[in-house]
Design an enzyme around this catalytic site. Structure first.
Site, PDB file in Angstrom:
ATOM      1  N   PHE B 114       1.852  -0.135   4.309  1.00 10.94           N
ATOM      2  CA  PHE B 114       3.170  -0.004   3.707  1.00 10.94           C
ATOM      3  C   PHE B 114       3.118   1.151   2.702  1.00 10.94           C
ATOM      4  CE2 PHE B 114       6.629  -1.249   0.770  1.00 10.94           C
ATOM      5  CZ  PHE B 114       7.653  -1.220   1.695  1.00 10.94           C
ATOM      6  N   ASP B 185      -3.672  -6.340   2.045  1.00 12.12           N
ATOM      7  CA  ASP B 185      -2.281  -6.644   1.721  1.00 12.12           C
ATOM      8  C   ASP B 185      -1.789  -7.636   2.775  1.00 12.12           C
ATOM      9  OD1 ASP B 185       0.527  -6.658   1.697  1.00 12.12           O
ATOM     10  OD2 ASP B 185       0.663  -4.564   1.074  1.00 12.12           O
ATOM     11  N   TYR B 210       8.554 -13.215  -0.714  1.00 13.97           N
ATOM     12  CA  TYR B 210       9.984 -13.210  -0.355  1.00 13.97           C
ATOM     13  C   TYR B 210      10.217 -13.060   1.140  1.00 13.97           C
ATOM     14  CZ  TYR B 210       9.131  -8.202  -1.294  1.00 13.97           C
ATOM     15  OH  TYR B 210       8.597  -6.933  -1.354  1.00 13.97           O
ATOM     16  N   LYS B 211       9.140 -12.871   1.893  1.00 12.17           N
ATOM     17  CA  LYS B 211       9.306 -12.716   3.340  1.00 12.17           C
ATOM     18  C   LYS B 211       9.175 -14.091   4.005  1.00 12.17           C
ATOM     19  CE  LYS B 211       7.491  -7.991   3.177  1.00 12.17           C
ATOM     20  NZ  LYS B 211       8.658  -7.267   3.730  1.00 12.17           N
ATOM     21  N   ARG B 357      13.362  -3.957  14.771  1.00 15.34           N
ATOM     22  CA  ARG B 357      12.346  -4.925  14.362  1.00 15.34           C
ATOM     23  C   ARG B 357      12.946  -6.321  14.305  1.00 15.34           C
ATOM     24  NH1 ARG B 357       9.387  -4.615   8.415  1.00 15.34           N
ATOM     25  NH2 ARG B 357      11.438  -5.286   7.730  1.00 15.34           N
TER      26      ARG B 357
END
Lengths: 398, 398
Positions: B114, B185, B210-211, B357
């Site tokens: 990321f 990560d 939060y995912k 996605r």
């Protein structure tokens, strides 16, 4: 504007029977906050889902609220952004300031600074590993230590223990005379007294919003970068939210041209909603009125306590212009005495080694509360109530 | 434990008529969250005021919730702490790891990481100013670049665009063979697939909530430090909350002996309450069941889309063991096609340059949603609906 303190008082959900003199640590709950925070969850998060970032404006909250804060502290619009914690924002500002004075190696601070600022500076100096060092002197010796070795003067305007206030404009001027930059921590200034960053010529500033601003436990911090440094300031913590085009997902970092470059990660939307509700109250407040009333209430408090409690010795400066919006007293059994006060509904706090600290927040504290606090302190002292064993058990205090 | 996916589904407040395949970006609202967050405000903040930090347990939330997360990712108890954002936690972990390999100068990462992790690494390397540099290679070339120059291998296990998954245990082993440390990560792993940090011998890890965890917009991150490094790991961002005795207000920093040393500033209590409610659901979930169901749903999705949409080319690895919990397709008009899907109630997202996605989150997505998504994608592609001008207007997408 003339501030209506009856109206401001009515904006807070204060528990019955409590005199709250600890709003300099955590401000009380504004009545509008629960509904504002709930709205982020329902309908926003529930119905908009990922779309909340754009459709509910979540993504821009750090900047929109930064602009509101800017207007309250004499900052130029577009030069304040909200996020993270005060320690993080101090780190970024300090790193940016040091990079602007690459030939210098001294961060000058004082023993009245909040320890976290000193810790963050030590950590940054260690990471830099280039001989940068933190020099910490007594508050009254700061001016004398401003030499051409100093890269950054890093101070908290108002001492968190005593309420002693630095002369921000004068020290900033002196720092500039020797070519140093300034970083001011406004933790105990913002919402407590008038701040005019642009007029004082401040280079960098940071502050928090959970004290006098009343944005709640863990409310986010903010950072100010003077316009003259905005394009050159490095951000040290180069998070994607500070990228010029965060959603391009470039592999290389390009800082935003605006103060948004000081953003780091995904912003805490629930906390930002609570901040929004808290700032709404401040739109109806003139900080000059707050300051005048804070001084009047503080003078009344000091006079009352001193008249009736010879055991307590004033720790705050006597001259109101040299204080923030708190009044502190030395007392060797201060911890226990504060527990006795809290048990009687008068909430202040204790700071080691011997400081009893009382925050005076005119938005919800008036003469009746000050008088009740004085009476209660006098009772505790006259009856040596602090000597009861139940008040001497040390718990973590914040 | 056998996970009851009918029960998990019932724990979420999903809007009517929506197929939500973007939980890999922001998970939906758990039904219990609004009440849990409200409780922090009323009665906790309202009535306890400053006392909430101790009496409501606010101060320990980063550690109590860190322990809950530890149990979900194969981390030793007491070695995970929650706070800040993922970028900040990556910075701290990377700084700590580099300091443990002082004679080495290379951070090895890949182009599938990321971007924020890469930016943070660049920023840290610049601050260190000692020749530390970030080397970024293609994901498939990582192993070949593991040399004795590498101080830290910093990777995201699952690629945020394609869902391509690294072999965490194998790469960690290879890194250790050349004396390098690892920083993983877990942004697209935590809640998506089984993670066993201790078994894989990982040195440092960080992730967000939060995912797949569904803790809400701006939910805090977490950091893991392996027990063998816990006493030696520097914290770089030396905030007062990571001090051994934060409320002693010492002028000098002493890191906490526990992982609590990675705390920085005052924790975001509203966000932590939302995390608490989200984690409650995970207590009833076996991640092995989630993984099995994610694979079954993903295979069904890929088969359906490929059978009906020849324009779309699979961007994710074909072998399920090489994927996380998302499925991505290349399509040159992917942005507009995704807008057309969203307009029809099927929510995925777009990542430049051409990736559509879709996150597969079995806690609230089942066969009916997968089938409706396939039908809708097929309609959009067959009718060239992506070619309508209203879908081509680019807005910020998250």
């Amino acid at each position: 504007m003339t501030t209506d303190f009856t109206w401001t008082r009515a904006q807070f959900q204060l528990p019955e029977g409590i005199v709250y003199l600890d709003g300099n640590s955590l401000g009380p709950l504004p009545k509008a906050t629960p509904e504002r925070v709930a709205r982020v969850m329902q309908p926003e998060w529930q119905n908009l889902l990922i779309g909340g970032w754009t459709k509910a404006g979540w993504h821009m909250m750090p900047e929109t609220q930064g602009d509101r804060i800017a207007a309250m502290i004499g900052a130029e619009p577009g030069h304040v952004v909200v996020g993270d914690t005060l320690s993080i924002k101090v780190y970024q500002a300090l790193a940016a300031a040091l990079a602007l004075r690459p030939e210098r190696r001294v961060i000058l601070s004082d023993t009245g600074n909040f320890p976290s600022d000193l810790y963050m500076a030590e950590g940054l100096a260690e990471t830099l590993g280039n001989g940068t060092r933190l020099v910490t002197v007594a508050p009254e010796d700061v001016a004398a230590h401003l030499t051409e070795e100093v890269a950054v003067l890093m101070l908290t305007e108002v001492d968190y223990r005593t309420g002693r206030r630095h002369d921000m404009a004068a020290l900033t001027r002196k720092a500039h005379e020797v070519g140093a930059l300034t970083l001011w921590d406004l933790a105990h200034s913002f919402g407590a007294l008038p701040v005019d960053l642009a007029a004082a010529g401040v280079d960098f500033a940071a502050g928090c919003t959970y004290k006098y601003i009343n944005a709640g436990p863990g409310a986010p911090a903010f950072i100010y970068v003077a316009p003259r440094h905005a394009g050159a300031a490095g951000t040290a913590l180069q998070g994607w939210q500070g990228h010029e085009a965060p959603f391009a997902f470039d592999l290389g970092y390009r800082p935003a041209s605006r103060v948004a470059r000081m953003r780091v990660g995904t912003p805490p939307v629930l906390q930002l909603a609570a901040l929004e509700a808290a700032l709404d109250i401040w739109e109806q407040v003139d900080i000059a009125d707050v300051r005048a009333r804070s001084i009047a209430l503080s003078e009344r408090f000091i006079a009352g306590v001193e008249a009736r409690c010879p055991q307590l010795r004033l720790a705050s400066p006597r001259a109101p212009e040299h204080r923030g919006s708190q009044v502190s007293f030395h007392f060797s059994e201060g911890y226990a005495a504060m527990q006795a006060l809290i048990a009687r509904g008068v909430i202040g706090d204790f700071r080691a080694p011997d400081i009893m600290r009382f925050g005076i927040c005119p938005l919800y504290v008036g003469e009746p509360e000050i008088d009740r606090a004085i009476d209660t302190i006098a009772d505790v002292m006259a009856g040596c109530l602090w000597d009861r064993p139940e008040y001497k058990v040390k718990a973590m205090v914040t």
